[in-house]
Scaffold this motif. Structure first.
Motif, mmCIF file in Angstrom:
data_model
loop_
_atom_site.group_PDB
_atom_site.id
_atom_site.type_symbol
_atom_site.label_atom_id
_atom_site.label_comp_id
_atom_site.label_asym_id
_atom_site.label_seq_id
_atom_site.Cartn_x
_atom_site.Cartn_y
_atom_site.Cartn_z
ATOM 1 N N ASP A 68 40.170 35.715 43.878
ATOM 2 C CA ASP A 68 40.740 36.255 42.647
ATOM 3 C C ASP A 68 41.314 37.646 42.862
ATOM 4 O OD1 ASP A 68 38.327 37.542 43.083
ATOM 5 O OD2 ASP A 68 37.837 37.713 40.961
ATOM 6 N N LYS A 69 41.429 38.071 44.115
ATOM 7 C CA LYS A 69 41.857 39.433 44.421
ATOM 8 C C LYS A 69 43.311 39.488 44.877
ATOM 9 C CE LYS A 69 40.489 41.366 48.296
ATOM 10 N NZ LYS A 69 39.614 41.985 49.307
ATOM 11 N N ARG A 84 41.484 42.704 40.575
ATOM 12 C CA ARG A 84 40.896 41.383 40.380
ATOM 13 C C ARG A 84 41.598 40.695 39.211
ATOM 14 N NH1 ARG A 84 37.462 39.645 44.594
ATOM 15 N NH2 ARG A 84 36.636 41.552 45.541
ATOM 16 N N PRO A 106 37.349 34.850 36.082
ATOM 17 C CA PRO A 106 38.145 35.089 37.288
ATOM 18 C C PRO A 106 39.079 33.922 37.569
ATOM 19 C CG PRO A 106 35.898 34.481 37.873
ATOM 20 C CD PRO A 106 35.920 34.657 36.384
#
Length: 258
Positions: free
Chosen positions: A148-149, A165, A172
């Motif tokens: 999710d980054k 994020r 997420p």
């Protein structure tokens, strides 16, 4: 008079604070793809990255022993230039940055900088973790790694300079794959789905979820892999989209889902 001035000042300050106060994430807009045009696409290309620079279409492909970066003629899908990655490198996302192209590798931990005109390698830069998608957002690169980054990187050195994020509401959003940077946000293919999300790179909030299901017919989907590949068409609000081993590439406009 002093009392009135103080009261007025307090009102102005409160108003400014209210305008600048951060707001929580709103519900992402629901969009779909409206097809504008259809082009042929190399059905042997395991598409990992796609970018339109002027009238030049650049494509990065994957798989060990089959990975490449290529310049493609959009109307015919003819490969104008092509450079293969040495085996066992597995190619991933690509993006244009000035006179160069950056190309990621999946688990090889190396980003390759190339000359845009010749596709020849200029240098290699190591990085930690996996490489998935890549695009250029103003003065920085934006990279995904399947989580999710999103990592922001210097376009010259490839050094990390920040991260965010990605969230849809409070949840997420993982499996972020191929990326496309635009003035309206970062568009990301969500791996193993027919969904593209639009992300605010400042907050990481998903501002739109776009359904691209049904671009290929069931017969055309046979033998293909997942949707992957998104490139903004300069000067328009349209995009090119395709997938791994897809026989077609679509020019689309994202419209409100009914």
């Amino acid at each position: 008079m002093k009392v009135l001035l103080v009261v007025a000042a307090c009102v102005l300050v409160a108003s400014c604070d209210a305008e600048s106060a951060p707001t929580g994430p709103s519900t992402p807009a629901k969009l779909r793809a409206e097809v504008v045009a259809v082009f042929p696409h190399d059905p042997t290309a395991y598409t990992q990255g796609l970018e339109l620079d002027g009238d030049r279409l650049y494509e990065g492909t994957g798989l060990e022993g089959q990975s490449s970066v290529r310049e493609v003629d959009l109307p015919t899908a003819r490969v104008e230039k092509k450079v293969d990655l040495p085996s066992p490198m597995f190619g991933e996302g690509v993006t244009v940055s000035g006179s160069t192209i950056w190309q990621l590798t999946w688990q090889d931990g190396v980003a390759i900088q190339r000359d845009k005109e010749t596709l020849a390698e200029v240098k290699r830069v190591p990085y930690t973790g996996e490489g998935w998608g890549l695009c250029r957002d103003g003065q920085r690169l934006v990279m995904s790694d399947g989580s999710d980054k999103l990592t922001f990187r210097d376009p010259n050195t490839f050094e990390p300079i920040g991260e965010v994020r990605v969230r849809s509401g409070s949840d997420p959003v993982t499996q972020l794959n191929e990326l496309e940077c635009t003035a309206n946000g970062v568009y990301a293919n969500v791996w193993q789905t027919d969904t593209v999300v639009r992300i605010d790179p400042a907050s990481g909030n998903v501002t739109a979820s776009i359904d691209l299901a049904g671009l290929l017919s069931p017969d055309e989907r046979a033998g293909t892999d997942v949707l992957n590949g998104i490139a903004a068409v300069p000067g328009t609000d349209e995009f090119l989209v395709t997938g791994k081993l897809w026989p077609k590439l679509f020019r689309v406009k994202f419209v409100t889902a009914s």
